[in-house]
Design a protein around this motif. Structure first.
Motif, PDB file in Angstrom:
ATOM      1  N   GLY A   1      18.892  -8.875   5.165  1.00  0.00           N
ATOM      2  CA  GLY A   1      18.447  -7.497   4.976  1.00  0.00           C
ATOM      3  C   GLY A   1      19.210  -6.526   5.857  1.00  0.00           C
ATOM      4  O   GLY A   1      18.828  -5.369   5.969  1.00  0.00           O
TER       5      GLY A   1
ATOM      6  N   GLU B   1      -3.090  -2.042  -2.669  1.00  0.00           N
ATOM      7  CA  GLU B   1      -3.502  -2.664  -1.417  1.00  0.00           C
ATOM      8  C   GLU B   1      -4.656  -3.609  -1.731  1.00  0.00           C
ATOM      9  O   GLU B   1      -5.460  -3.355  -2.614  1.00  0.00           O
TER      10      GLU B   1
ATOM     11  N   LYS C   1       7.995  -0.199   0.304  1.00  0.00           N
ATOM     12  CA  LYS C   1       6.919  -1.044   0.833  1.00  0.00           C
ATOM     13  C   LYS C   1       6.732  -0.823   2.336  1.00  0.00           C
ATOM     14  O   LYS C   1       5.630  -0.966   2.845  1.00  0.00           O
ATOM     15  N   ALA C   2       7.812  -0.515   3.027  1.00  0.00           N
ATOM     16  CA  ALA C   2       7.739  -0.545   4.485  1.00  0.00           C
ATOM     17  C   ALA C   2       7.276   0.772   5.098  1.00  0.00           C
ATOM     18  O   ALA C   2       6.676   0.773   6.160  1.00  0.00           O
ATOM     19  N   TYR C   3       7.548   1.897   4.433  1.00  0.00           N
ATOM     20  CA  TYR C   3       7.214   3.179   5.042  1.00  0.00           C
ATOM     21  C   TYR C   3       6.084   3.843   4.284  1.00  0.00           C
ATOM     22  O   TYR C   3       5.941   3.648   3.073  1.00  0.00           O
ATOM     23  N   ASP C   4       5.312   4.660   5.021  1.00  0.00           N
ATOM     24  CA  ASP C   4       4.349   5.519   4.329  1.00  0.00           C
ATOM     25  C   ASP C   4       5.082   6.714   3.740  1.00  0.00           C
ATOM     26  O   ASP C   4       4.863   7.102   2.614  1.00  0.00           O
ATOM     27  N   TYR C   5       5.928   7.294   4.574  1.00  0.00           N
ATOM     28  CA  TYR C   5       6.716   8.439   4.116  1.00  0.00           C
ATOM     29  C   TYR C   5       8.017   8.495   4.904  1.00  0.00           C
ATOM     30  O   TYR C   5       8.137   7.890   5.975  1.00  0.00           O
ATOM     31  N   LEU C   6       8.980   9.230   4.380  1.00  0.00           N
ATOM     32  CA  LEU C   6      10.252   9.440   5.071  1.00  0.00           C
ATOM     33  C   LEU C   6      10.618  10.894   4.879  1.00  0.00           C
ATOM     34  O   LEU C   6      10.368  11.453   3.813  1.00  0.00           O
TER      35      LEU C   6
ATOM     36  N   MET D   1      19.501   7.122   4.535  1.00  0.00           N
ATOM     37  CA  MET D   1      19.260   5.701   4.330  1.00  0.00           C
ATOM     38  C   MET D   1      19.770   5.217   2.984  1.00  0.00           C
ATOM     39  O   MET D   1      20.294   4.119   2.862  1.00  0.00           O
TER      40      MET D   1
ATOM     41  N   GLU E   1      18.160  -2.137  -3.429  1.00  0.00           N
ATOM     42  CA  GLU E   1      17.406  -3.002  -2.507  1.00  0.00           C
ATOM     43  C   GLU E   1      16.746  -2.167  -1.424  1.00  0.00           C
ATOM     44  O   GLU E   1      15.562  -2.361  -1.117  1.00  0.00           O
TER      45      GLU E   1
ATOM     46  N   LYS F   1       1.321   4.129  -2.072  1.00  0.00           N
ATOM     47  CA  LYS F   1       0.909   2.872  -1.462  1.00  0.00           C
ATOM     48  C   LYS F   1      -0.296   2.309  -2.210  1.00  0.00           C
ATOM     49  O   LYS F   1      -1.373   2.149  -1.661  1.00  0.00           O
TER      50      LYS F   1
ATOM     51  N   ASP G   1      16.121  11.797   6.324  1.00  0.00           N
ATOM     52  CA  ASP G   1      16.277  10.375   6.628  1.00  0.00           C
ATOM     53  C   ASP G   1      16.492   9.559   5.356  1.00  0.00           C
ATOM     54  O   ASP G   1      17.309   8.644   5.326  1.00  0.00           O
TER      55      ASP G   1
ATOM     56  N   CYS H   1      12.785  -1.783  -0.546  1.00  0.00           N
ATOM     57  CA  CYS H   1      12.217  -2.142   0.747  1.00  0.00           C
ATOM     58  C   CYS H   1      11.501  -0.955   1.385  1.00  0.00           C
ATOM     59  O   CYS H   1      10.395  -1.116   1.917  1.00  0.00           O
ATOM     60  N   SER H   2      12.134   0.208   1.324  1.00  0.00           N
ATOM     61  CA  SER H   2      11.537   1.381   1.976  1.00  0.00           C
ATOM     62  C   SER H   2      10.189   1.693   1.349  1.00  0.00           C
ATOM     63  O   SER H   2       9.241   2.067   2.049  1.00  0.00           O
TER      64      SER H   2
END
Lengths: 267, 487
Positions: A155, A240, A193-198, A206, A186, A237, A202, A190-191
């Motif tokens: 990754g 859950e 799932k991994a972040y709430d917000y950007l 990215m 990719e 999100k 950024d 990934c982002s």
């Protein structure tokens, strides 16, 4: 000298001239003619007949297929690449004890590894890798592809992208560009799932876009579910694993009934 | 790699050593008569037994014994006799002559069975391999293979399959396996046409071995998936097949299936085949690590394997701790072992698992940690560790390895509280899948029960049959009467 061999080498010279001029149409035409001519030599795979000119014929045929592979990269034709590569492979594996090694061998093998990586055929990638000796693995062209695969699996995407600057051979650039697209998808996955917000800034950095406009278009096309407000990208999100409020009664009844039926069969 | 070849041989301890044997020659003669009866009565079982007995005698074979046996079985002037005797060294000529003279008187020239002739080839071949005369062994086995191609008899199959094996073995010992690949393929085709299943099984394994020797996994898989499969005839061959299958699948990243094959191969292999089981265990350990499992300590402590599995034990330890630095050191320290086992490329793949385990440990221990610290703890050696760590963590989150969120603005990772799993449907699903597994197991067991043919008919005694027939007659009468009533 054998007249057929002379004909092939003359045609091959014309092909090389066209190839150097970057005249891809002419070279493709000449290449198909060359391939037809090659079928008449009995010393080539799969027959490997021991004719007096065998070494010469094998060398020229290998040279032709090596050019064919490079040509297919330049014309950006992946299917042709695969075909030509498979025709070339026996010259490296089965004729290696008769021919001096080709300087093009490792760049082309590395190119093939890269292609498998781009097409996400990881199993084949590893199968090919097993065929290489430890000295081959040390070669910069091969090493490049192997390290790319590792970074890709881990990754470490920015390492994949920075590898574009260090390509060992100019032909690699085409596949590296393709790889960059895959990497972007990719990263987006990934982002999500991994972040709430950007923040938009950024996210742009990215996902490797140069302007906000490109980013917005990309989101519109690929991920319409992302929300943009307050200069930030919000990822949805959902999904859950919320605590279960209801008892899935129907499913439970079905399961219990099937247990009863099975038990009855046993007793 | 060579240890597993000896599997079959070691699994049959030489039990005849205990009693002071009359003489090896005498034993051989007994075996010959066993083959004879087997051949006349078409009983493959007897021939299989003869081959087993021969392996037990293997250590006691000497040049003189074999040559006198050849004189006994083959007509002294025949072509086969001349050919086979030529392979034997002529050191103790004198003794041999005496033996030959006596046996020649005892047995006047008789009709020669093909089974016996082929058996003589096997005997000579075994002797040559044990004496490390590999070039002679190659010549002898090639001659026997030529002869076998024209022999279509079911009673030969058992001996033939052993011959195929030693044929390939003698070529492997001299490092010319590639030469006989075409020949093996032809033999496999012949065996398939003759419905010689044992031969097919043996030859398929030899071919797989041949391909894997040169790392030709692609060809091996293509052959394996297209070759006909049937119930295994020989346990040893089945073990080998499973091992090769496991290796192919490992390379092609089908770890779950690979693990199953490799563990099954290790379990099924006879205890005496230590080398083979060590190989299976080595591969199984790596596959389990790649799957994210940590093999138990008992795996590495099996009797007679501790030393051979030591590098893999330390490797497992590094993966378990999730320390990249330690992992790198161990990979370097045992580099020669790993490349000899040809597992080096697999170990390169493991790096990714080490990172994952390390990350999981971090995510469990900290509720919030900065990405710079994550990079430091994982010991990522790169130009831009924070950015690397960020993308590695985000991929791990997507793949479900850790449950966390990232905060880009502050540059930290926040681990989620592990929720109460019993408030979800998860336990119920797990329970259901276990019950389904048990029920399925029971059903399969029932289906696998075998009944000898026609047993249910034999149970019906004469009395019962009479009763049944009577009932049927009554029923017929009844129906007929009813028919009458209708009119």
């Amino acid at each position: 000298m054998d007249p057929k061999l002379t004909e092939v080498s003359q045609l091959f010279d014309r092909f090389k001239a066209a190839f150097l001029r970057n005249d891809y149409e002419t070279s493709t035409n000449l290449l198909s003619k060359l391939k037809v001519l090659l079928t008449e030599f009995r010393s080539l795979p799969p027959l490997f007949a021991d004719t007096p000119n065998a070494v010469h014929e094998l060398t020229i045929a290998r040279d032709i297929y090596e050019h064919a592979v490079v040509l297919s990269v330049k014309t950006e034709d992946q299917d042709a690449f695969e075909r030509d590569f498979f025709q070339l492979k026996p010259y490296y594996t089965d004729a290696c004890n008769r021919l001096p090694p080709s300087p093009q061998e490792f760049p082309i093998l590395g190119l093939n590894l890269l292609r498998l990586l781009v097409q996400n055929r990881i199993a084949e990638f590893h199968t090919e890798l097993e065929l290489l000796s430890s000295t081959a693995l040390e070669n910069p062209c091969i090493k490049h592809a192997v390290e790319l695969e590792q970074s890709f699996m881990e990754g470490a995407y920015n390492r994949v992208l920075s590898a574009r600057q260090t390509v060992p051979h100019e032909t690699y650039v085409y596949f590296m560009d393709l790889l960059a697209k895959t990497v972007r998808d990719e990263i987006a996955g990934c982002s999500e799932k991994a972040y709430d917000y950007l923040s938009v800034k950024d996210a742009k950095q990215m996902l490797l876009f140069s302007s906000d406009q490109e980013l917005l278009e990309y989101i519109k096309e690929e991920h319409p579910e992302w929300e943009i407000k307050n200069d930030s990208v919000f990822f949805q999100k959902a999904k859950e694993s919320a605590p279960c409020k209801e008892i899935p009664s129907l499913q439970l009844i079905n399961q219990t009934l099937s247990y009863a039926r099975e038990l009855e069969r046993i007793v | 790699m060579t240890q597993d070849l000896e599997m079959k041989d070691r699994s049959t301890p030489s039990n005849s050593a205990s009693s002071p044997a009359p003489s090896t020659l005498h034993h051989l003669k007994e075996i010959a008569s066993l083959i004879e009866t087997g051949s006349y009565s078409k009983e493959v079982r007897r021939i299989a037994r003869a081959v087993r007995l021969t392996i037990a005698l293997r250590r006691k074979l000497t040049s003189s014994v074999i040559s006198s046996f050849l004189d006994f079985v083959l007509t002294p002037a025949s072509e086969a006799h001349a050919k086979l005797s030529a392979y034997l060294p002529k050191e103790d000529d004198h003794e041999m002559e005496v033996d030959a003279a006596t046996s020649a008187i005892q047995t006047p020239a008789k009709h020669l069975l093909p089974e016996l002739e082929i058996y003589c080839y096997l005997l000579v071949l075994l002797f040559l391999i044990d004496q490390k005369k590999y070039n002679e062994a190659k010549a002898c086995s090639s001659a026997s293979i030529v002869w076998l191609k024209n022999m279509n008899r079911r009673t030969v199959d058992v001996i033939a399959s052993r011959l195929y094996f030693y044929y390939s073995y003698s070529y492997e010992l001299t490092g010319d396996l590639a030469e006989i690949r075409g020949n093996l393929l032809a033999l496999h085709r012949i065996a398939t046409l003759r419905h010689d299943e044992l031969g097919q099984e043996t030859l398929l394994n030899l071919l797989l071995r041949n391909y894997l020797h040169y790392n030709l996994y692609d060809q091996a898989e293509k052959l394996r998936s297209k070759a006909p499969r049937f119930e295994a005839h020989s346990n040893q061959q089945f073990c080998r097949y499973l091992f090769y299958l496991g290796k192919i699948r490992t390379i092609q990243l089908e770890y779950t299936d690979a693990k199953e094959s490799l563990l099954q191969a290790a379990r099924k292999a006879p205890v005496a085949a230590r080398g083979f089981r060590i190989q299976c265990n080595k591969w199984a350990v790596i596959v389990r690590l790649l799957l994210g499992e940590i093999p138990e300590r008992t795996v590495f402590m099996q009797k007679g394997m501790e030393k051979a599995l030591r590098p893999y034990f330390e490797l497992t330890n590094a993966v378990r701790i999730g320390d990249l630095e330690l992992f790198r050191n161990i990979a370097d320290k045992f580099a020669t072992t790993f490349s000899a086992d040809r597992t080096h490329n697999l170990i390169v793949r493991l790096r990714h698992n080490v990172i994952r385990t390390g990350l999981r440990n971090i995510s469990i221990s900290y509720s919030r940690i900065s990405l710079a610290d994550v990079a430091k703890k994982l010991r990522l050696n790169s130009a831009n560790p924070v950015a690397d760590a960020e993308s590695i963590v985000s991929k791990a989150i997507r793949d479900g390895a850790i449950d966390a969120t990232l905060d880009h603005a502050n540059g930290w990772m926040v681990s989620k509280e592990t929720g109460d799993i019993y408030s979800t449907n998860e336990p119920q699903l797990a329970f259901n899948s276990r019950i389904a597994f048990c029920l399925n197991m029971h059903n399969e067991a029932v289906r696998a029960l075998r009944f000898p043919p026609n047993t249910h008919k034999e149970k019906e005694s004469a009395e019962k049959r009479r009763e049944r027939q009577q009932q049927e007659q009554e029923l017929a009468k009844h129906i007929a009467e009813e028919d009458d009533d209708d009119f």
